[in-house]
Design an enzyme around this catalytic site. Sequence first.
Site, PDB file in Angstrom:
ATOM      1  N   GLN A  39       0.878  -1.173   0.000  1.00 60.47           N
ATOM      2  CA  GLN A  39       0.000   0.000   0.000  1.00 60.47           C
ATOM      3  C   GLN A  39       0.914   1.221   0.000  1.00 60.47           C
ATOM      4  O   GLN A  39       1.454   1.586   1.042  1.00 60.47           O
ATOM      5  CB  GLN A  39      -0.896  -0.026   1.238  1.00 60.47           C
ATOM      6  N   ALA A  85     -11.659   2.964   4.345  1.00 57.14           N
ATOM      7  CA  ALA A  85     -10.721   2.042   3.695  1.00 57.14           C
ATOM      8  C   ALA A  85      -9.893   2.749   2.618  1.00 57.14           C
ATOM      9  O   ALA A  85     -10.104   3.933   2.329  1.00 57.14           O
ATOM     10  CB  ALA A  85     -11.484   0.866   3.108  1.00 57.14           C
ATOM     11  N   HIS A  86      -8.993   2.008   2.015  1.00 57.34           N
ATOM     12  CA  HIS A  86      -8.075   2.578   1.030  1.00 57.34           C
ATOM     13  C   HIS A  86      -8.794   3.107  -0.207  1.00 57.34           C
ATOM     14  O   HIS A  86      -9.742   2.518  -0.682  1.00 57.34           O
ATOM     15  CB  HIS A  86      -6.974   1.609   0.610  1.00 57.34           C
ATOM     16  N   ASN A  87      -8.298   4.225  -0.711  1.00 57.99           N
ATOM     17  CA  ASN A  87      -8.779   4.836  -1.952  1.00 57.99           C
ATOM     18  C   ASN A  87     -10.203   5.359  -1.888  1.00 57.99           C
ATOM     19  O   ASN A  87     -10.804   5.677  -2.909  1.00 57.99           O
ATOM     20  CB  ASN A  87      -8.638   3.852  -3.133  1.00 57.99           C
TER      21      ASN A  87
END
Lengths: 347, 347, 347
Positions: free
Chosen positions: C200, C241-243
């Site tokens: 990540q 969460a991511h993005n």
Amino acid sequence: MIFPASQIALIVSGKIEGDPNATVGSFGKIEEAKEGQLSFLANPKYEDYLYTTRASVIIISEAYELKQPVQTTLIRVPDAYSAFATLLSKYQEIMQQQMTGVQEPSYIAKTASYGQQVFIGAFAYLGENVKIGNNTKIYPQVYIGNNVVIGENCIIHPGVKIYHDCQVGNSVTIHSGTVIGSDGFGFAPQPDGSFKKVPQIGNVILEDQVEVGSNTTIDRATIGSTIIRKGAKLDNLIQIAHNVEIGNSSVIAAQAGVSGSTKIGKGVMIGGQAGIVGHIQLGDGSKVNAQSGVSKSIDAGKAVTGSPAYDYTSALRSQAVSRKLPDLEKRVKELEQLLKQLLTETR
Amino acid sequence: MIFPASQIALIVSGKIEGDPNATVGSFGKIEEAKEGQLSFLANPKYEDYLYTTRASVIIISEAYELKQPVQTTLIRVPDAYSAFATLLSKYQEIMQQQMTGVQEPSYIAKTASYGQQVFIGAFAYLGENVKIGNNTKIYPQVYIGNNVVIGENCIIHPGVKIYHDCQVGNSVTIHSGTVIGSDGFGFAPQPDGSFKKVPQIGNVILEDQVEVGSNTTIDRATIGSTIIRKGAKLDNLIQIAHNVEIGNSSVIAAQAGVSGSTKIGKGVMIGGQAGIVGHIQLGDGSKVNAQSGVSKSIDAGKAVTGSPAYDYTSALRSQAVSRKLPDLEKRVKELEQLLKQLLTETR
Amino acid sequence: MIFPASQIALIVSGKIEGDPNATVGSFGKIEEAKEGQLSFLANPKYEDYLYTTRASVIIISEAYELKQPVQTTLIRVPDAYSAFATLLSKYQEIMQQQMTGVQEPSYIAKTASYGQQVFIGAFAYLGENVKIGNNTKIYPQVYIGNNVVIGENCIIHPGVKIYHDCQVGNSVTIHSGTVIGSDGFGFAPQPDGSFKKVPQIGNVILEDQVEVGSNTTIDRATIGSTIIRKGAKLDNLIQIAHNVEIGNSSVIAAQAGVSGSTKIGKGVMIGGQAGIVGHIQLGDGSKVNAQSGVSKSIDAGKAVTGSPAYDYTSALRSQAVSRKLPDLEKRVKELEQLLKQLLTETR
């Protein structure tokens, strides 16, 4: 660190098209990358960016046929995404390995010990008899209680708290704010309505290759161990109660919770915000949908959804009908009226 | 610390069978215990282990009749589990009491003060006018803001953050990562669609014998106090919003949330992942099932479940029928067809 | 700090009735306030307290007519609550501004830099190349990773962890225990059932005027950025969460979770404990009810509820019928019997 395209091609076993001396120092998405960055093209949806990107080097599939000449240096590989991921892992590994030594001020008890190539950040605390394996990185502000043993190649991110007597295997990663080994929630009701604490004297064991996200809580066992087995992956803000066991390579998404003494098998997948009651078993390879509430054991390989949760396919059918409930009620009412009328007519 | 069986028998008022000089230094489950460990047999399910265990001393019921001779030293008591729990509590108490003094480096404001037998761990922070009572243990990396008052015999685990002006009673335990007194979530909508912060100038009061798990958040009141009353027990990852009040000896399981200004009575039990809306009352002794969503006040003694939550027994009945919804819809359809046919025939 | 009534009247443009030299040093609710405290009367429900309060100064509406003489000094304003809130904000601002300097011990990398009127608390950690803007306050035990940039007028509360490369705008507030930039939950399944970590390498961007509650987690993007846009407000224990992207002035209540790559528009409101799946869009001004489970994109302006969530009004109707399900089933059974009987009679 700056790398020439030639060196990158070597790492991913790729073939260069363009300038082998083009250099990159960081990574970027193909649509946003700047000069000096490395990017990749895996998804055909992003194909157009290949001709406009400012990235200096692009990893791309061997099979891809250029529609027009490109400015950037290409590295051809069988699978662009996989090669890019390999590169990222390598890069992060190098960065981690460079981080060694003990920052001051930190607190290391006299009876604590640690191996080679270890990093211990400022304001980290290592209690009595703590043992830290080779190449493990303890970031700043981490707390490691008495008698905790941590293996090799672990990354313990800033502010993690590990209570006394817990055990952490090799290649374990724990993200910031996570608490390992706090007391299980055990209180015995007293005749006067108050509660008396049940001492929690067990511990937590994290086996090799476990990864735990941020601000997750894993309580110590009342007696014995709460165990997270090899390769299990836990996301953020998860609650794992006392005496729970999570099987090998099981995956739990954010904000899920597992109540006391429940045993979760191997390769189980639990969705976000799901809740599992205590003292049940989830069989190997079972699946729990997000937000489900599991109140009974699940057989191996079965999938459930809903709160309370039951068989996935049946539950989806019921959910579909439940949306038509006002209509269904109306139909029943019409039937009743029709039948009443019919009865009046025929009797 | 090593204790002979004779001393343990004295503490639990038990009677020794076997070697009174057998010594133990730690605790173990009967099925896993090693030499030098103390264990107990309470559940008949584990009876067989009595004859194979390596534990040096076992606490066991007076009533239990041996099937064959045992290697280990027995201590006979009326209730084995209760005696074992008493022993554990005593042991933990002794361990805690031994922990005293101020570790360096720590930050203690000149106007802060603390009593006798206090422990203050490394990297702990005590702000201006902080007062800490006798025998309270402040673990490493704890933050205690200006004007906070903490009573006697408290245990504040590593990394707890207590904002300015909050009050903590006697015999309170707070686990790692928990935040006491962060701002309530109050923002006034503005004509342009943005939000203006409503200052949160109240505090949080934790009364005597409260226990709070790890990574829980209890917000300060807008004005006045968010109050957790005597003997209430909160698990991990719980959200308590501003101006909430939790009554005496109420128990809240992990990941539940209580919204602003809600008042929860005495002896209330709230299940894991349940959510309670703001500005309502939960009567004394009421019960909220896990994952429920409570949107209306609950009378004393009542139990609810579901999201939205209502009467427990009714809701269970509805849940049972909801699983048969596809079948029910089919039956309604059949009725409609049958009736239609009948109408054609009879009219 | 002690202020005379005359000075307070000046700040809120109010008119004094009573002693202009009456002094106050803190705030209180009208029903609980003590001598030396400032309070306000906005809600007529609390009117009676005006005549019994011990507060030294009360802010009150111009329009309010006294029923009897009062002991306390009054300050008359057009809108009492608004004037009180203004005063609180001003007071907090002054308190914050007074807090400057670097407490020891703290860890500031040689390549880190900071502006004017900055506060850096004890045990705070500033990594390589960190940049902190003017008037920003970094509380004790905060971790700021390498290359993080933080703007002006920010408040970073005790124990916040910000991973490397993240960016924080101006006037951002982050509460204790919150983690910004931990790894997104990305693992690629391997043929042997194990999982391989997907690196990540993105970051998190918090734009101006964002406020984040305590113990919330915002994961860094796989590549690119997880973005919280200007003026968005996040409560406690939230998972981002991511993005993910959260639009301007959107508001998310406690314990909600947003899965990877989901885009949330402007002015969206998400209730407590709601969950949003990954890779969907929530249109501008859409609303998600508490505990909902959103599995599909939502159009701008639409409201949803339920798990799985759908149109708010329809879902409420279905929920109402679902409570009558046992009755509905009974009615269907009666219809079946009646019809069966009728068929026997008529055929």
